[in-house]
Write a protein that holds these residues in place. Sequence first.
Motif, mmCIF file in Angstrom:
data_model
loop_
_atom_site.group_PDB
_atom_site.id
_atom_site.type_symbol
_atom_site.label_atom_id
_atom_site.label_comp_id
_atom_site.label_asym_id
_atom_site.label_seq_id
_atom_site.Cartn_x
_atom_site.Cartn_y
_atom_site.Cartn_z
ATOM 1 N N ILE A 17 0.843 -1.207 0.000
ATOM 2 C CA ILE A 17 0.000 0.000 0.000
ATOM 3 C C ILE A 17 0.870 1.246 0.000
ATOM 4 N N ASP A 18 0.683 2.062 -1.036
ATOM 5 C CA ASP A 18 1.421 3.322 -1.134
ATOM 6 C C ASP A 18 0.724 4.395 -0.307
ATOM 7 N N ASP A 19 -0.537 4.629 -0.589
ATOM 8 C CA ASP A 19 -1.309 5.624 0.147
ATOM 9 C C ASP A 19 -2.782 5.308 -0.082
ATOM 10 N N ALA A 20 -3.457 4.825 0.942
ATOM 11 C CA ALA A 20 -4.851 4.437 0.776
ATOM 12 C C ALA A 20 -5.657 4.813 1.999
ATOM 13 N N VAL A 21 -6.934 5.096 1.768
ATOM 14 C CA VAL A 21 -7.857 5.419 2.847
ATOM 15 C C VAL A 21 -8.931 4.348 2.887
ATOM 16 N N VAL A 22 -9.137 3.769 4.079
ATOM 17 C CA VAL A 22 -10.146 2.738 4.275
ATOM 18 C C VAL A 22 -11.263 3.343 5.106
ATOM 19 N N GLU A 23 -12.426 3.547 4.484
ATOM 20 C CA GLU A 23 -13.577 4.108 5.181
ATOM 21 C C GLU A 23 -14.504 2.968 5.593
ATOM 22 N N LEU A 24 -14.825 2.913 6.872
ATOM 23 C CA LEU A 24 -15.591 1.797 7.424
ATOM 24 C C LEU A 24 -16.973 2.267 7.865
ATOM 25 N N SER A 25 -17.890 1.313 7.968
ATOM 26 C CA SER A 25 -19.254 1.642 8.387
ATOM 27 C C SER A 25 -19.483 1.105 9.791
ATOM 28 N N PRO A 26 -20.516 1.578 10.478
ATOM 29 C CA PRO A 26 -20.795 1.084 11.831
ATOM 30 C C PRO A 26 -21.205 -0.380 11.858
ATOM 31 N N GLY A 27 -21.737 -0.911 10.770
ATOM 32 C CA GLY A 27 -22.230 -2.291 10.782
ATOM 33 C C GLY A 27 -21.193 -3.287 10.307
ATOM 34 N N PHE A 28 -21.499 -3.985 9.227
ATOM 35 C CA PHE A 28 -20.681 -5.064 8.699
ATOM 36 C C PHE A 28 -19.969 -4.568 7.437
ATOM 37 N N THR A 29 -18.634 -4.524 7.489
ATOM 38 C CA THR A 29 -17.831 -4.133 6.341
ATOM 39 C C THR A 29 -17.036 -5.330 5.855
ATOM 40 N N ALA A 30 -17.158 -5.636 4.566
ATOM 41 C CA ALA A 30 -16.379 -6.719 3.965
ATOM 42 C C ALA A 30 -15.267 -6.106 3.129
ATOM 43 N N VAL A 31 -14.061 -6.674 3.231
ATOM 44 C CA VAL A 31 -12.908 -6.228 2.456
ATOM 45 C C VAL A 31 -12.486 -7.382 1.562
ATOM 46 N N THR A 32 -12.523 -7.164 0.261
ATOM 47 C CA THR A 32 -12.160 -8.216 -0.680
ATOM 48 C C THR A 32 -11.113 -7.693 -1.650
ATOM 49 N N GLY A 33 -10.663 -8.566 -2.530
ATOM 50 C CA GLY A 33 -9.673 -8.190 -3.530
ATOM 51 C C GLY A 33 -8.924 -9.405 -4.022
ATOM 52 N N GLU A 34 -8.176 -9.222 -5.098
ATOM 53 C CA GLU A 34 -7.382 -10.311 -5.640
ATOM 54 C C GLU A 34 -6.330 -10.758 -4.627
ATOM 55 N N THR A 35 -5.882 -11.992 -4.766
ATOM 56 C CA THR A 35 -4.802 -12.490 -3.910
ATOM 57 C C THR A 35 -3.568 -11.618 -4.084
ATOM 58 N N GLY A 36 -2.987 -11.186 -2.963
ATOM 59 C CA GLY A 36 -1.804 -10.340 -3.012
ATOM 60 C C GLY A 36 -2.084 -8.878 -3.198
ATOM 61 N N ALA A 37 -3.361 -8.501 -3.214
ATOM 62 C CA ALA A 37 -3.697 -7.095 -3.437
ATOM 63 C C ALA A 37 -3.440 -6.234 -2.211
ATOM 64 N N GLY A 38 -3.298 -6.859 -1.054
ATOM 65 C CA GLY A 38 -3.013 -6.081 0.145
ATOM 66 C C GLY A 38 -4.135 -6.062 1.152
ATOM 67 N N LYS A 39 -5.082 -7.024 1.022
ATOM 68 C CA LYS A 39 -6.218 -7.046 1.970
ATOM 69 C C LYS A 39 -5.740 -7.208 3.405
ATOM 70 N N THR A 40 -4.757 -8.087 3.610
ATOM 71 C CA THR A 40 -4.311 -8.336 4.986
ATOM 72 C C THR A 40 -3.598 -7.123 5.583
ATOM 73 N N MET A 41 -3.189 -6.155 4.741
ATOM 74 C CA MET A 41 -2.577 -4.944 5.281
ATOM 75 C C MET A 41 -3.577 -4.153 6.112
ATOM 76 N N VAL A 42 -4.881 -4.367 5.841
ATOM 77 C CA VAL A 42 -5.907 -3.720 6.665
ATOM 78 C C VAL A 42 -5.814 -4.250 8.093
ATOM 79 N N VAL A 43 -5.667 -5.571 8.214
ATOM 80 C CA VAL A 43 -5.518 -6.185 9.538
ATOM 81 C C VAL A 43 -4.214 -5.733 10.187
ATOM 82 N N THR A 44 -3.142 -5.756 9.395
ATOM 83 C CA THR A 44 -1.833 -5.346 9.925
ATOM 84 C C THR A 44 -1.865 -3.905 10.410
ATOM 85 N N SER A 45 -2.525 -3.045 9.636
ATOM 86 C CA SER A 45 -2.590 -1.622 10.011
ATOM 87 C C SER A 45 -3.327 -1.433 11.324
#
Length: 583
Positions: A17-45
């Motif tokens: 991830i170079d520079d990204a903003v993750v906007e979340l909702s109060p309820g259920f937010t799903a994060v998807t993407g191709e393998t290796g796209a950086g989804k787990t960086m959300v967890v790491t962050s």
Amino acid sequence: MVVHVLEEMRIRALGVIDDAVVELSPGFTAVTGETGAGKTMVVTSLGLLLGGRADAALVRIGAKAAVVEGRLTVDARSAAAVRAEEAGAELDDGVLLISRTLSAEGRSRAHLGGRSVPVGVLGELADDLVAVHGQTDQQGLLRPARQRQALDRYAGAAVAVPLEKYAGAYRRLRAVSAELEELTTRARERAQEADLLRFGLEEVEAAEPRPGEDEELAAEAERLGHAEALASAAVVAHAALAGNPEDPEGVDAATLVAGAHRAVEAVRSHDQALAGLADRIGEIGILLSDVAGDLARYADNLDADPIRLSAVEERRAALSQLTRKYGETIADVLAWAEQGAARLAELDGDDDRIGELTAEHDALRAELGGLAQTLTDARTEAAGRFAEAVTTELASLAMPHARVTFAIRQTETETEADGIEVGGRPVVFGPHGADEVELLLAPHPGAPPRPIAKGASGGELSRVMLAVEVVFAGSDPVPTYLFDEVDAGVGGKAAVEVGRRLAKLARSAQVVVVTHLPQVAAFADRHLVVEKTNDGSVTRSGVKAMEGEDRVRELSRMLAGQEDSELARAHAEELLEAARAGR
């Protein structure tokens, strides 16, 4: 009611991830993407924002530092808000800002509410803010210690109150045991120390030294040893000052001063200055007379006394025996004797102390036995309710025949002295009681209950983990849950049920799920997709919220790998419709 919501995260120079903003909702937010796209960086962050371990390898190649910033809305009355304010953080109209910076050299800095804070403060907030679950957390659930913690957390005050009392008694028992061991194992050394102290104190007491006596005797010995020389010097000095009766022609200081005084005294009336000198000469004459008298008396009183000198030297020798052993001076010897007497009293009281400690040790073991039994009873009662609730949840997660139970047992000790008595038998005990807690799973009728480490597949373990969290949400809720591929190993109908249960959890908490399953993503209130650019990085525009047609295309890709497949699109729309109807 959710009192904390993670609204947004900005991630810069972290992994892909170079520079990204993750906007979340109060309820259920799903994060998807191709393998290796950086989804787990959300967890790491999020892990970094909550005080997780920082690894310099996470910093994007070529960047000086990685930065993660988060914005949360918080209830000002909550424990997390209070702790943040104690650390100096400022809340801006219920909004708390958190940031974590990780340099390429490995240095890490944390800021909370605009103030620099130790990273540990972020970790303290984590328990009140977010529960993070990933594949490693599932592995953690395999450990009996984690299973006991989960059961205790579910039991609430019924376990927490006696456990706090038990922990205090356990710590005291450890301290008493250590002191007892020290007293008993070093008994011989302490007896030898007491004998040496007793001998030394008796030696000092027999000599009866006085403070400063050594200095007084040294001065007296010096005087007696040179008595003749001192007397001769006093006689010569007296003669020089006052004259020698055996030498009438001799000249002495007193006679000369007296002549000088008479000379100026005869003419002092003619000059005031000379009158002053006459007075001073008169004073000198008086002083000479006094000194001469003192010298005469000194010489008369000074007498060489060999017997006294011998007695002084003998006393000094006796005192030297003490100063060689117990101190540089007699003052030091007396200080040693005072300290030694106190230490001897302590050593002589060891038997009494051992008796007191032994009695306390036995009382503490009895108290721990009673508290351990209370813990066992509370855990047993809670285990039945907990297992039944988790089993019910598993039935809704496409495991209708699975049954979860807890095994709560104790291990008997070989000797009674090594344990505490619980249920009429001596058992092994530790800082959390005497119970060994293990979560068992029977996946289908006829299957014997087995530890989940041995009896659960990867998909089953994921569903057990989710079922546990759904049960916890009803009894001890956490404001935000983050699941990293908790649906691993799950597919088909089970995946649909996982999505439904995550949606149920989102009714009472904020839920963020990193998933590869379209059946799960279809239940989300907000669907984010992480996309790489052509150069392999994720930019600000690389985290997109999917709505309407875009969401159908993403679910189609997840279903068939083909965004424009009519069959996949129809299936995606069917999933969305079923999810809306099945909430």
